[in-house]
Enzyme design. Structure first.
Site, mmCIF file in Angstrom:
data_model
loop_
_atom_site.group_PDB
_atom_site.id
_atom_site.type_symbol
_atom_site.label_atom_id
_atom_site.label_comp_id
_atom_site.label_asym_id
_atom_site.label_seq_id
_atom_site.Cartn_x
_atom_site.Cartn_y
_atom_site.Cartn_z
ATOM 1 N N GLU A 1 0.791 -1.235 0.000
ATOM 2 C CA GLU A 1 0.000 0.000 0.000
ATOM 3 C C GLU A 1 0.828 1.292 0.000
ATOM 4 O OE1 GLU A 1 -2.778 -0.603 3.242
ATOM 5 O OE2 GLU A 1 -3.499 -2.457 2.370
ATOM 6 N N GLU B 1 -6.548 -10.361 -1.662
ATOM 7 C CA GLU B 1 -7.359 -10.172 -0.444
ATOM 8 C C GLU B 1 -8.845 -10.008 -0.776
ATOM 9 O OE1 GLU B 1 -5.731 -7.014 2.012
ATOM 10 O OE2 GLU B 1 -3.665 -7.648 1.650
ATOM 11 N N ASP C 1 -12.606 -9.586 -0.999
ATOM 12 C CA ASP C 1 -13.919 -9.632 -0.345
ATOM 13 C C ASP C 1 -14.817 -8.623 -1.039
ATOM 14 O OD1 ASP C 1 -12.953 -7.258 0.985
ATOM 15 O OD2 ASP C 1 -12.487 -8.408 2.788
HETATM 16 O O1 G3I Z 1 -5.275 -8.431 18.733
HETATM 17 C C1 G3I Z 1 -5.905 -7.258 19.251
HETATM 18 C C2 G3I Z 1 -6.607 -7.577 20.534
HETATM 19 O O2 G3I Z 1 -5.675 -7.973 21.502
HETATM 20 C C3 G3I Z 1 -7.398 -6.320 20.985
HETATM 21 O O3 G3I Z 1 -8.135 -6.610 22.125
HETATM 22 C C4 G3I Z 1 -8.327 -5.850 19.883
HETATM 23 C C5 G3I Z 1 -9.062 -4.567 20.253
HETATM 24 O O4 G3I Z 1 -9.255 -3.732 19.134
HETATM 25 O O5 G3I Z 1 -7.562 -5.590 18.750
HETATM 26 C C6 G3I Z 1 -6.894 -6.745 18.235
HETATM 27 O O6 G3I Z 1 -6.183 -6.361 17.118
HETATM 28 C C7 G3I Z 1 -6.938 -6.159 15.939
HETATM 29 C C8 G3I Z 1 -6.390 -7.097 14.868
HETATM 30 O O7 G3I Z 1 -7.033 -6.847 13.653
HETATM 31 C C9 G3I Z 1 -6.589 -8.564 15.221
HETATM 32 O O8 G3I Z 1 -7.938 -8.866 15.316
HETATM 33 C C10 G3I Z 1 -6.779 -4.722 15.490
HETATM 34 O O9 G3I Z 1 -7.407 -3.858 16.421
HETATM 35 C C11 G3I Z 1 -7.377 -4.530 14.122
HETATM 36 O O10 G3I Z 1 -7.052 -3.224 13.661
HETATM 37 C C12 G3I Z 1 -6.796 -5.544 13.166
HETATM 38 O O11 G3I Z 1 -7.429 -5.373 11.922
HETATM 39 C C13 G3I Z 1 -6.778 -5.942 10.807
HETATM 40 C C14 G3I Z 1 -6.416 -4.846 9.812
HETATM 41 O O12 G3I Z 1 -5.814 -5.419 8.682
HETATM 42 C C15 G3I Z 1 -5.447 -3.830 10.416
HETATM 43 O O13 G3I Z 1 -5.011 -2.949 9.463
HETATM 44 C C16 G3I Z 1 -7.682 -6.948 10.158
HETATM 45 O O14 G3I Z 1 -7.892 -8.058 11.043
HETATM 46 C C17 G3I Z 1 -7.101 -7.435 8.844
HETATM 47 O O15 G3I Z 1 -8.062 -8.203 8.159
HETATM 48 C C18 G3I Z 1 -6.716 -6.246 7.981
HETATM 49 O O16 G3I Z 1 -6.094 -6.708 6.809
HETATM 50 C C19 G3I Z 1 -5.657 -5.704 5.873
HETATM 51 C C20 G3I Z 1 -4.396 -6.234 5.202
HETATM 52 O O17 G3I Z 1 -3.432 -6.576 6.161
HETATM 53 C C21 G3I Z 1 -3.852 -5.214 4.209
HETATM 54 N N1 G3I Z 1 -4.863 -4.802 3.256
HETATM 55 C C22 G3I Z 1 -6.117 -4.334 3.849
HETATM 56 C C23 G3I Z 1 -6.694 -5.377 4.789
HETATM 57 C C24 G3I Z 1 -8.024 -4.934 5.363
HETATM 58 O O18 G3I Z 1 -7.887 -3.804 6.170
#
Ligand code: G3I
Length: 353
Positions: A157, A271, A273
């Protein structure tokens, strides 16, 4: 003789009918990745967060996927939360999971502006030191999984929607050279992995797609290896508040893939969806199935499209509702792990008829 041939054909037809999809339209032996392999392509993958409380997931992976992408475990904030302090147990589990199950692994990712800890973003490093920081990180990650990651998203990105470079600590400190530098380092520490540039909204064949072309050319102009471009394909299957235009038509999708493939690299949907306004209705699910079908068809129409990954298994855990209020139901299994019409649409697009 003629009669017996006719009978034999009729029987053959009858047995085909018997093996035809079940009432919901899915055959028990359907397999996304086997269909993809039979079309001469390499893989169908899913993003994976290992969950011990969902026994359906390993079964679905075994049946439908031959590649995984760790959804979060390899990101910088998880793997190097402070300088030189590498926390890799979680990441190791995914690499081991792939190994134990004979799966490809699309490792994700090495250099990104997001999920980057404050010690990097706000570290006020000069050019030379930031390159050193990058090398230390890539050395440990790429080096540890040398020969085990099928592909690496080396840079994630880096572009704005208009195709210019995104302001980030990487770009602001090092300039565009950070891209070829990252790829050079990835190749240095793992000469086996295929190295990818990965971004979203490249599917519209517009200024951002042009930006991706520029990146491929830039990296090549440094004499550095780049194997492919990842088109994330986080798209909407119908018009939504956040995406007034639904997923592009097939011609546009194909042209977008060809834009970089024609530069001599592989392309992958990394990715996928295809979200909708929730709740889902039969009509919206049908529109979504058609969108999945055309995304798959566009890949199959482009020789260098080697595979496709969907961004998760079940709608239950998709990131969409948490980020796009009122949108969701973007994947191909519903919240109860039932196949949605989108599964069939995707499979149909892969099979090509
Ligand atoms: O693990 C913590 C947990 O301990 C905490 O309690 C909780 C509270 O918010 O957060 C958890 O972390 C989260 C993590 O996912 C695991 O579930 C983060 O807040 C959350 O921001 C994170 O989101 C991920 C996101 O990337 C972050 O940018 C998504 O799961 C994931 O699907 C998404 O994937 C991205 C690709 O890497 C890059 N392209 C876009 C795509 C979608 O955003």
């Amino acid at each position: 003789m003629l009669f017996s041939t006719l009978v034999a054909s009729a029987l053959a037809l009858a047995s085909t009918a018997a093996a035809a999809p079940s009432p919901q339209g899915y055959g028990k032996s359907d397999s996304l990745y086997k269909a993809m392999r039979s079309r001469g392509r390499s893989f169908i993958g899913t993003a994976l967060t290992i969950r011990d409380n969902e026994p359906a997931e390993p079964k679905i992976i075994k049946q439908d996927f031959n590649s995984i992408t760790p959804e979060n475990a390899q990101k910088w904030e998880s793997t190097e939360p402070s300088r030189g302090n590498f926390t890799l147990a979680d990441s190791d589990r995914y690499v081991q999971y792939a190994k134990n199950n004979g799966l490809q692994i699309h490792c994700h990712n090495l250099v990104w502006h997001s999920q980057l800890p404050a010690w990097v973003t706000d570290g006020k490093f000069d050019n030379r030191t930031l390159i050193q920081v990058m090398e230390e990180h890539i050395k440990v990650l790429a080096g540890r999984y040398r020969g085990q990651c099928t592909r690496w998203d080396v840079v994630n990105e880096a572009l704005n929607e208009d195709g210019t470079y995104r302001e980030s600590v990487w770009y602001n400190t090092i300039g565009e050279a950070y891209l070829p530098i990252a790829f050079r380092l990835a190749a240095k520490y793992d000469k086996h992995a295929e190295l990818f540039y990965n971004d979203y909204n490249l599917e519209y064949n517009n200024a951002k797609t042009e930006g991706a072309k520029r990146i491929v050319k830039l990296i090549k102009s440094y004499g550095v290896k780049i194997n492919g471009v990842g088109y994330q394909a986080h798209l909407a299957s119908e018009a939504t508040p956040t995406a007034p235009g639904a997923a592009p038509d097939q011609k546009t999708l194909e042209a977008a893939l060809r834009a970089t493939a024609d530069l001599g690299v592989d392309v992958v949907y990394t990715e996928i969806d295809l979200r909708m306004n929730t709740p889902a209705t039969p009509e919206k699910l049908a529109v979504q199935a058609a969108a999945y079908e055309r995304v798959a068809k566009s890949c199959l129409a482009v020789k260098r499209c080697i595979g496709m990954t969907v961004w998760g298994i079940s709608d239950k855990y998709s990131w969409i509702p948490g980020v796009f209020a009122g949108e969701g139901a973007a994947l191909i299994w519903d919240e109860n792990y039932n196949k949605k019409p989108a599964y069939k649409g995707f499979l149909k697009g892969i099979v090509g008829r």
